[in-house]
Design an enzyme around this catalytic site. Structure first.
Site, PDB file in Angstrom:
ATOM      1  N   HIS A   1      23.995  -0.675   2.133  1.00  0.00           N
ATOM      2  CA  HIS A   1      22.989   0.391   1.635  1.00  0.00           C
ATOM      3  C   HIS A   1      22.937   1.766   2.524  1.00  0.00           C
ATOM      4  O   HIS A   1      21.886   1.703   3.265  1.00  0.00           O
ATOM      5  CB  HIS A   1      21.830  -0.193   0.932  1.00  0.00           C
ATOM      6  CG  HIS A   1      20.868   1.066   0.679  1.00  0.00           C
ATOM      7  ND1 HIS A   1      20.975   1.744  -0.505  1.00  0.00           N
ATOM      8  CD2 HIS A   1      19.764   1.568   1.357  1.00  0.00           C
ATOM      9  CE1 HIS A   1      20.028   2.294  -0.642  1.00  0.00           C
ATOM     10  NE2 HIS A   1      19.251   2.675   0.526  1.00  0.00           N
TER      11      HIS A   1
ATOM     12  N   ARG B   1      22.350   3.916  -9.737  1.00  0.00           N
ATOM     13  CA  ARG B   1      22.868   5.545  -9.533  1.00  0.00           C
ATOM     14  C   ARG B   1      24.281   5.801 -10.035  1.00  0.00           C
ATOM     15  O   ARG B   1      24.600   6.844 -10.656  1.00  0.00           O
ATOM     16  CB  ARG B   1      22.568   5.922  -8.146  1.00  0.00           C
ATOM     17  CG  ARG B   1      21.457   6.139  -7.516  1.00  0.00           C
ATOM     18  CD  ARG B   1      21.212   6.210  -6.261  1.00  0.00           C
ATOM     19  NE  ARG B   1      19.994   6.574  -5.700  1.00  0.00           N
ATOM     20  CZ  ARG B   1      19.446   6.472  -4.493  1.00  0.00           C
ATOM     21  NH1 ARG B   1      20.284   5.631  -3.611  1.00  0.00           N
ATOM     22  NH2 ARG B   1      18.188   6.834  -3.776  1.00  0.00           N
TER      23      ARG B   1
ATOM     24  N   ASP C   1      21.642   1.781  -5.570  1.00  0.00           N
ATOM     25  CA  ASP C   1      23.184   2.434  -5.653  1.00  0.00           C
ATOM     26  C   ASP C   1      23.928   2.160  -6.959  1.00  0.00           C
ATOM     27  O   ASP C   1      24.544   3.070  -7.711  1.00  0.00           O
ATOM     28  CB  ASP C   1      23.738   1.992  -4.550  1.00  0.00           C
ATOM     29  CG  ASP C   1      22.884   2.023  -3.328  1.00  0.00           C
ATOM     30  OD1 ASP C   1      22.507   3.237  -2.859  1.00  0.00           O
ATOM     31  OD2 ASP C   1      22.308   0.885  -2.677  1.00  0.00           O
TER      32      ASP C   1
ATOM     33  N   GLY D   1       0.654  -1.266   0.021  1.00  0.00           N
ATOM     34  CA  GLY D   1      -0.120  -0.207   0.162  1.00  0.00           C
ATOM     35  C   GLY D   1       0.795   1.237  -0.018  1.00  0.00           C
ATOM     36  O   GLY D   1       0.272   2.400  -0.164  1.00  0.00           O
ATOM     37  N   GLY D   2       2.206   1.134   0.012  1.00  0.00           N
ATOM     38  CA  GLY D   2       2.970   2.214   0.060  1.00  0.00           C
ATOM     39  C   GLY D   2       3.626   2.730  -1.114  1.00  0.00           C
ATOM     40  O   GLY D   2       3.013   2.075  -2.371  1.00  0.00           O
TER      41      GLY D   2
ATOM     42  N   GLY E   1       5.942   0.072  -3.461  1.00  0.00           N
ATOM     43  CA  GLY E   1       5.051  -1.034  -3.878  1.00  0.00           C
ATOM     44  C   GLY E   1       4.044  -0.618  -4.995  1.00  0.00           C
ATOM     45  O   GLY E   1       4.013  -1.216  -6.211  1.00  0.00           O
TER      46      GLY E   1
ATOM     47  N   ASN F   1      12.259  -2.625  13.303  1.00  0.00           N
ATOM     48  CA  ASN F   1      12.279  -3.573  12.147  1.00  0.00           C
ATOM     49  C   ASN F   1      12.507  -5.131  12.358  1.00  0.00           C
ATOM     50  O   ASN F   1      12.089  -5.866  11.662  1.00  0.00           O
ATOM     51  CB  ASN F   1      13.269  -3.130  11.251  1.00  0.00           C
ATOM     52  CG  ASN F   1      12.619  -1.670  10.482  1.00  0.00           C
ATOM     53  OD1 ASN F   1      11.739  -2.009   9.678  1.00  0.00           O
ATOM     54  ND2 ASN F   1      13.441  -0.628  10.627  1.00  0.00           N
TER      55      ASN F   1
ATOM     56  N   ARG G   1      12.367   5.587  10.166  1.00  0.00           N
ATOM     57  CA  ARG G   1      12.935   6.356  11.440  1.00  0.00           C
ATOM     58  C   ARG G   1      11.952   7.547  11.667  1.00  0.00           C
ATOM     59  O   ARG G   1      11.873   8.361  10.444  1.00  0.00           O
ATOM     60  CB  ARG G   1      14.432   6.689  10.951  1.00  0.00           C
ATOM     61  CG  ARG G   1      15.019   7.260  12.309  1.00  0.00           C
ATOM     62  CD  ARG G   1      16.312   7.847  11.946  1.00  0.00           C
ATOM     63  NE  ARG G   1      17.417   7.400  11.404  1.00  0.00           N
ATOM     64  CZ  ARG G   1      18.580   6.867  11.969  1.00  0.00           C
ATOM     65  NH1 ARG G   1      18.770   7.272  13.321  1.00  0.00           N
ATOM     66  NH2 ARG G   1      19.437   6.149  11.552  1.00  0.00           N
TER      67      ARG G   1
ATOM     68  N   VAL H   1      14.109  -4.362   0.465  1.00  0.00           N
ATOM     69  CA  VAL H   1      14.268  -3.146   0.198  1.00  0.00           C
ATOM     70  C   VAL H   1      14.020  -2.190   1.108  1.00  0.00           C
ATOM     71  O   VAL H   1      14.645  -1.192   1.175  1.00  0.00           O
ATOM     72  CB  VAL H   1      13.128  -2.715  -1.095  1.00  0.00           C
ATOM     73  CG1 VAL H   1      13.106  -1.183  -1.426  1.00  0.00           C
ATOM     74  CG2 VAL H   1      13.298  -3.653  -2.365  1.00  0.00           C
TER      75      VAL H   1
HETATM   76  N1  LIG Z   1      17.164  -0.262  -0.609  1.00  0.00           N
HETATM   77  C1  LIG Z   1      16.942   0.641  -1.282  1.00  0.00           C
HETATM   78  O1  LIG Z   1      17.545   1.188  -2.113  1.00  0.00           O
HETATM   79  C2  LIG Z   1      15.799   1.639  -0.918  1.00  0.00           C
HETATM   80  C3  LIG Z   1      15.435   2.865  -1.980  1.00  0.00           C
HETATM   81  C4  LIG Z   1      14.370   3.625  -1.360  1.00  0.00           C
HETATM   82  C5  LIG Z   1      13.543   3.305  -0.301  1.00  0.00           C
HETATM   83  N2  LIG Z   1      13.859   2.177   0.537  1.00  0.00           N
HETATM   84  C6  LIG Z   1      13.220   2.030   1.634  1.00  0.00           C
HETATM   85  O2  LIG Z   1      12.004   1.184   1.482  1.00  0.00           O
HETATM   86  C7  LIG Z   1      10.847   1.232   2.217  1.00  0.00           C
HETATM   87  C8  LIG Z   1       9.704   1.695   1.549  1.00  0.00           C
HETATM   88  O3  LIG Z   1       9.513   2.852   1.105  1.00  0.00           O
HETATM   89  P1  LIG Z   1       8.367   3.470   0.610  1.00  0.00           P
HETATM   90  O4  LIG Z   1       8.600   4.871  -0.085  1.00  0.00           O
HETATM   91  O5  LIG Z   1       7.538   2.743  -0.230  1.00  0.00           O
HETATM   92  O6  LIG Z   1       7.618   3.729   2.138  1.00  0.00           O
HETATM   93  P2  LIG Z   1       5.981   3.859   2.265  1.00  0.00           P
HETATM   94  O7  LIG Z   1       5.960   4.460   3.573  1.00  0.00           O
HETATM   95  O8  LIG Z   1       5.317   4.597   1.037  1.00  0.00           O
HETATM   96  O9  LIG Z   1       5.388   2.534   2.355  1.00  0.00           O
HETATM   97  C9  LIG Z   1       5.838   1.397   3.356  1.00  0.00           C
HETATM   98  C10 LIG Z   1       4.472   0.797   3.321  1.00  0.00           C
HETATM   99  O10 LIG Z   1       5.076  -0.403   4.112  1.00  0.00           O
HETATM  100  C11 LIG Z   1       3.884  -0.975   5.260  1.00  0.00           C
HETATM  101  N3  LIG Z   1       4.282  -1.685   6.232  1.00  0.00           N
HETATM  102  C12 LIG Z   1       4.979  -1.344   7.052  1.00  0.00           C
HETATM  103  N4  LIG Z   1       5.111  -2.391   8.044  1.00  0.00           N
HETATM  104  C13 LIG Z   1       4.697  -3.584   7.370  1.00  0.00           C
HETATM  105  C14 LIG Z   1       4.697  -4.926   7.608  1.00  0.00           C
HETATM  106  N5  LIG Z   1       4.995  -5.120   8.671  1.00  0.00           N
HETATM  107  N6  LIG Z   1       4.142  -5.859   6.554  1.00  0.00           N
HETATM  108  C15 LIG Z   1       3.676  -5.152   5.444  1.00  0.00           C
HETATM  109  N7  LIG Z   1       3.618  -4.037   5.354  1.00  0.00           N
HETATM  110  C16 LIG Z   1       4.132  -3.053   5.951  1.00  0.00           C
HETATM  111  C17 LIG Z   1       3.178   0.511   5.641  1.00  0.00           C
HETATM  112  O11 LIG Z   1       1.943   0.123   5.733  1.00  0.00           O
HETATM  113  C18 LIG Z   1       3.381   1.204   4.182  1.00  0.00           C
HETATM  114  O12 LIG Z   1       2.116   1.177   3.487  1.00  0.00           O
HETATM  115  C19 LIG Z   1      11.626   2.405   3.129  1.00  0.00           C
HETATM  116  O13 LIG Z   1      12.100   1.634   4.335  1.00  0.00           O
HETATM  117  C20 LIG Z   1      12.599   3.169   2.499  1.00  0.00           C
HETATM  118  O14 LIG Z   1      13.566   3.545   3.511  1.00  0.00           O
HETATM  119  C21 LIG Z   1      15.107   1.470   0.251  1.00  0.00           C
HETATM  120  O1  LIG Z   2      18.517   7.133   1.582  1.00  0.00           O
HETATM  121  C1  LIG Z   2      17.246   7.064   1.935  1.00  0.00           C
HETATM  122  O2  LIG Z   2      17.038   7.055   3.053  1.00  0.00           O
HETATM  123  C2  LIG Z   2      16.214   6.386   1.076  1.00  0.00           C
HETATM  124  C3  LIG Z   2      16.706   5.030   0.224  1.00  0.00           C
HETATM  125  O3  LIG Z   2      17.310   4.057   1.062  1.00  0.00           O
HETATM  126  C4  LIG Z   2      17.342   5.830  -0.825  1.00  0.00           C
HETATM  127  O4  LIG Z   2      18.609   5.318  -1.134  1.00  0.00           O
HETATM  128  O5  LIG Z   2      16.832   6.501  -1.748  1.00  0.00           O
END
Ligand SMILES: NC(=O)c1ccc[n+]([C@@H]2O[C@H](COP(=O)([O-])OP(=O)(O)OC[C@H]3O[C@@H](n4cnc5c(N)ncnc54)[C@H](O)[C@@H]3O)[C@@H](O)[C@H]2O)c1
Ligand SMILES: O=C(O)C[C@H](O)C(=O)O
Length: 332
Positions: free
Chosen positions: A190, A165, A162, A16-17, A20, A108, A95, A132
């Site tokens: 990361h 990028r 990364d 739902g985020g 996703g 987490n 956070r 992710v």
């Molecule tokens: N690794 C990477 O390169 C990278 C890059 C960008 C973002 N991220 C991370 O990805 C994550 C998601 O980002 P986003 O923008 O979609 O966030 P978002 O807040 O839009 O969506 C996160 C969703 O996760 C859901 N959620 C929380 N706990 C859950 C659980 N236990 N089970 C199922 N769903 C759950 C929330 O309800 C929310 O809908 C964040 O932690 C962000 O920092 C990682």
């Molecule tokens: O840097 C962040 O906090 C979000 C994500 O992990 C990213 O790399 O874009």
């Protein structure tokens, strides 16, 4: 289009985020497994996020994707991961103000421990997991350590964003095409300690570091890539979404269909390559073939690179020790 292939089941958490939402339409359109392979989507959310997943599921129907076999929504990890061939663990606890790093890891742990156990007990025997949600490497470690029956190398964390990028910024800086760039590696975590390494990179066959110069290639470039997440947050007012979804698709597509000779960057279970302690989920150069990642071995690591890799690996060790102290991973 009808096809004889049976669907690949993909479970997305955090469905739902934002990430996703950006990922699921491309998966449904065939970007992850190619234009012949049907997919069944499982959307896993927490109750507060389920409306977002329901809305996205309505839109998936409206997309009339020929390859989309089904969409199911669940708030129960045991149900959500049942039969999953691919698990994209996107949902995590961000956070918030005043939160210490230990609080973030603990919050987490409460998500990725149970999800690891649910994957262990209910996913398909060939399950492949990409984490992710941040802190991605340590969340992947928590999930992996809670899934003792799943081969450890099936757990990965995303450093493909990364990597992409690094490739994108190198192309932009040098004026070369993305397709002319090879041999880039992102090492470590990361996080801002990551090390985007051009030592073995080439631009149209020429050593990248000679093309761009050492000052930039080991200075501003490294800092820009490592801090690109923060740059996006500052400019967009929110963390990267479409590029993150795209990188997740690249990662799983390569893992499933193979990379050929080109290599990419993958945070995977270390078996000690390049001096990275066994059992950490650390980013390394890797190729994929036959559904497995294979670390590119034998690359020469000079003193500058060694120092940067060691610093990022030290951060992963510290995170591992913290989650062990919190009791989030079973003792080794
Ligand atoms: N690794 C990477 O390169 C990278 C890059 C960008 C973002 N991220 C991370 O990805 C994550 C998601 O980002 P986003 O923008 O979609 O966030 P978002 O807040 O839009 O969506 C996160 C969703 O996760 C859901 N959620 C929380 N706990 C859950 C659980 N236990 N089970 C199922 N769903 C759950 C929330 O309800 C929310 O809908 C964040 O932690 C962000 O920092 C990682
Ligand atoms: O840097 C962040 O906090 C979000 C994500 O992990 C990213 O790399 O874009």
């Amino acid at each position: 289009m009808s096809t004889a292939l049976s669907p690949i089941t993909v479970t997305l958490t955090g469905a739902g985020g934002q990430i996703g939402y950006a990922a699921m339409f491309r998966i449904a359109s065939g970007a992850m497994f190619g234009p012949e392979q049907p997919v069944a989507l499982r959307l896993l959310e927490i109750p507060q996020g389920v409306k977002g997943a329901e809305g996205a599921a309505l839109e998936l129907v409206d997309g009339a994707f020929p390859l989309l076999a089904s969409v199911d929504i669940s708030t129960d990890p045991n149900e959500g991961f049942a039969g999953a061939n691919v698990a994209l663990l996107i949902g995590s606890r961000p956070r918030t103000a005043g939160m210490e790093r230990a609080d973030l890891l603990a919050a987490n742990g409460a998500i990725f421990g149970p999800q690891g156990r649910a994957i262990n007990d209910h996913a398909a025997a060939d399950v492949r997991v990409l984490v992710v949600g941040n802190p991605a490497n340590t969340n992947a470690l928590i999930a992996q350590r809670n899934a003792p029956d799943v081969p450890a190398d099936r757990f990965t964390a995303m450093t493909r964003l990364d990597h992409n990028r690094a490739v994108g910024l190198l192309a932009q800086h040098s004026g070369a095409a993305v397709s002319d760039i090879a041999g880039v590696t992102v090492w470590g975590n990361h996080s801002t300690t990551q090390y985007p390494d051009l030592s073995h990179a080439t631009i149209a066959g020429a050593p990248a570091i000679e093309v761009v110069g050492e000052d930039w290639g080991r200075g501003a470039f490294v800092e820009r890539v490592a801090n690109r997440g923060a740059e996006i947050i500052e400019v967009r007012g929110g963390s990267s979404v479409a590029s993150a979804a795209s990188a997740a698709i690249d990662h799983v597509r390569d893992w499933t269909l193979g990379t050929g000779e080109a290599w990419t960057s993958v945070s995977r279970y270390s078996t000690g390559e390049y001096g990275i302690p066994e059992g950490l989920i650390a980013s390394v150069p890797a190729r994929a073939a036959d559904g497995s990642w294979h670390v590119v071995e034998g690359l020469e690591i000079d003193a500058f690179s060694r120092e940067r890799i060691d610093a990022s690996v030290a951060e992963l060790v510290a995170e591992r020790d913290q989650v062990a102290e919190l009791g989030l991973i079973p003792p080794s």
